[in-house]
Design a protein around this motif. Sequence first.
Motif, PDB file in Angstrom:
ATOM      1  N   ASP A  81       0.683  -1.261  -0.073  1.00 53.91           N
ATOM      2  CA  ASP A  81      -0.129   0.021  -0.015  1.00 53.91           C
ATOM      3  C   ASP A  81       0.540   1.028   0.388  1.00 53.91           C
ATOM      4  O   ASP A  81       0.173   2.095  -0.930  1.00 53.91           O
ATOM      5  CB  ASP A  81      -1.281   0.165   1.124  1.00 53.91           C
ATOM      6  CG  ASP A  81      -1.880  -1.322   1.333  1.00 53.91           C
ATOM      7  OD1 ASP A  81      -1.974  -1.104  -0.124  1.00 53.91           O
ATOM      8  OD2 ASP A  81      -2.480  -1.675   1.993  1.00 53.91           O
ATOM      9  N   LEU A  82       1.900   1.706   0.758  1.00 57.11           N
ATOM     10  CA  LEU A  82       2.353   2.096   1.183  1.00 57.11           C
ATOM     11  C   LEU A  82       3.454   2.277  -0.470  1.00 57.11           C
ATOM     12  O   LEU A  82       3.895   3.400  -0.659  1.00 57.11           O
ATOM     13  CB  LEU A  82       3.831   1.757   2.260  1.00 57.11           C
ATOM     14  CG  LEU A  82       3.089   2.231   3.487  1.00 57.11           C
ATOM     15  CD1 LEU A  82       4.572   2.535   5.033  1.00 57.11           C
ATOM     16  CD2 LEU A  82       2.616   3.152   4.109  1.00 57.11           C
ATOM     17  N   VAL A  90       4.067  10.106   4.969  1.00 53.22           N
ATOM     18  CA  VAL A  90       3.124   9.617   5.324  1.00 53.22           C
ATOM     19  C   VAL A  90       2.385   9.746   6.537  1.00 53.22           C
ATOM     20  O   VAL A  90       3.140   9.836   7.534  1.00 53.22           O
ATOM     21  CB  VAL A  90       3.108   7.806   5.039  1.00 53.22           C
ATOM     22  CG1 VAL A  90       1.461   7.181   5.233  1.00 53.22           C
ATOM     23  CG2 VAL A  90       2.737   7.826   3.305  1.00 53.22           C
ATOM     24  N   LEU A  95      -3.641   8.607   4.775  1.00 53.03           N
ATOM     25  CA  LEU A  95      -3.758   7.281   4.412  1.00 53.03           C
ATOM     26  C   LEU A  95      -4.887   7.229   4.088  1.00 53.03           C
ATOM     27  O   LEU A  95      -5.568   6.543   3.898  1.00 53.03           O
ATOM     28  CB  LEU A  95      -3.131   6.800   5.636  1.00 53.03           C
ATOM     29  CG  LEU A  95      -2.067   6.431   5.580  1.00 53.03           C
ATOM     30  CD1 LEU A  95      -1.490   5.196   7.420  1.00 53.03           C
ATOM     31  CD2 LEU A  95      -1.204   5.070   4.344  1.00 53.03           C
ATOM     32  N   VAL A 110       2.086  -0.304   9.971  1.00 46.52           N
ATOM     33  CA  VAL A 110       2.852  -0.579   9.505  1.00 46.52           C
ATOM     34  C   VAL A 110       3.072  -2.175   9.057  1.00 46.52           C
ATOM     35  O   VAL A 110       3.480  -2.832  10.245  1.00 46.52           O
ATOM     36  CB  VAL A 110       3.216   0.479   8.589  1.00 46.52           C
ATOM     37  CG1 VAL A 110       3.572  -0.408   6.738  1.00 46.52           C
ATOM     38  CG2 VAL A 110       3.256   1.357   8.122  1.00 46.52           C
ATOM     39  N   LEU A 116       9.014  -3.357  -0.849  1.00 52.63           N
ATOM     40  CA  LEU A 116       9.148  -1.323  -0.343  1.00 52.63           C
ATOM     41  C   LEU A 116      10.080  -0.843  -1.863  1.00 52.63           C
ATOM     42  O   LEU A 116      10.792  -1.681  -0.479  1.00 52.63           O
ATOM     43  CB  LEU A 116       8.486  -1.170   0.971  1.00 52.63           C
ATOM     44  CG  LEU A 116       9.170   0.759   0.889  1.00 52.63           C
ATOM     45  CD1 LEU A 116       7.533   1.268  -0.102  1.00 52.63           C
ATOM     46  CD2 LEU A 116       8.568   0.958   2.140  1.00 52.63           C
ATOM     47  N   VAL A 120      10.089   5.860   2.129  1.00 54.51           N
ATOM     48  CA  VAL A 120       9.152   6.708   2.975  1.00 54.51           C
ATOM     49  C   VAL A 120       9.443   7.107   4.058  1.00 54.51           C
ATOM     50  O   VAL A 120      10.076   6.250   4.991  1.00 54.51           O
ATOM     51  CB  VAL A 120       8.235   5.432   2.503  1.00 54.51           C
ATOM     52  CG1 VAL A 120       6.953   5.733   3.448  1.00 54.51           C
ATOM     53  CG2 VAL A 120       7.626   5.109   1.610  1.00 54.51           C
ATOM     54  N   LEU A 122       7.527   8.033   7.658  1.00 57.00           N
ATOM     55  CA  LEU A 122       6.391   7.545   8.404  1.00 57.00           C
ATOM     56  C   LEU A 122       5.849   8.734   9.731  1.00 57.00           C
ATOM     57  O   LEU A 122       7.079   8.717  10.184  1.00 57.00           O
ATOM     58  CB  LEU A 122       6.133   6.094   9.011  1.00 57.00           C
ATOM     59  CG  LEU A 122       5.552   4.954   7.968  1.00 57.00           C
ATOM     60  CD1 LEU A 122       5.845   4.126   8.637  1.00 57.00           C
ATOM     61  CD2 LEU A 122       4.808   5.379   7.241  1.00 57.00           C
ATOM     62  N   ILE A 135      11.056  -0.556   5.768  1.00 60.70           N
ATOM     63  CA  ILE A 135      11.311   0.787   5.713  1.00 60.70           C
ATOM     64  C   ILE A 135      13.084   1.648   5.242  1.00 60.70           C
ATOM     65  O   ILE A 135      13.466   2.051   4.482  1.00 60.70           O
ATOM     66  CB  ILE A 135      10.591   1.628   6.434  1.00 60.70           C
ATOM     67  CG1 ILE A 135       8.349   0.996   5.766  1.00 60.70           C
ATOM     68  CG2 ILE A 135      10.391   2.704   6.513  1.00 60.70           C
ATOM     69  CD1 ILE A 135       7.998   1.631   6.810  1.00 60.70           C
TER      70      ILE A 135
END
Length: 144
Positions: A81-82, A90, A95, A110, A116, A120, A122, A135
């Motif tokens: 999704d990310l 994000v 979201l 998450v 990924l 990103v 978070l 991540i």
Amino acid sequence: MELNKIKPAEGSKKSRRRVGRGIGSGLGKTAGRGHKGQKSRAGGYHKVGFEGGQMPLQRRLPKRGFKSAQLKYNGEVTLTDLQRLEGEEVDLLTLKTAGLVSQLVKTVKVIKAGELSRKVVLKGIGATAGAKAAIEAAGGSVAV
């Protein structure tokens, strides 16, 4: 055709069952209720699930499980999704606007599912140990 000559279709109207009107009607005497017992008497019936005094099924079976009312306020997001999401930062609002979590959700986590490959960041979102590692390996960060 005239309004005073309109009739319902043949067989569409059926006269109601008139019980207790003599033996000749075929529905006299007990009026289709059989002989004696609770169901034959006026006002004599029971609630749904009643088994004549026997312990009802829903009480014979063991109680099992529990579902917290707080679950509707928690959300999950996958790494896939990310990956699909636009932008680098994000947060919860991002979201919600993307439709990945419900509008009721207050906390999001998450989880490591999928891949990924982009950076990103978070903000205010939790992550499992595996998701956090993925991540950070992609050059991103998790700031709770």
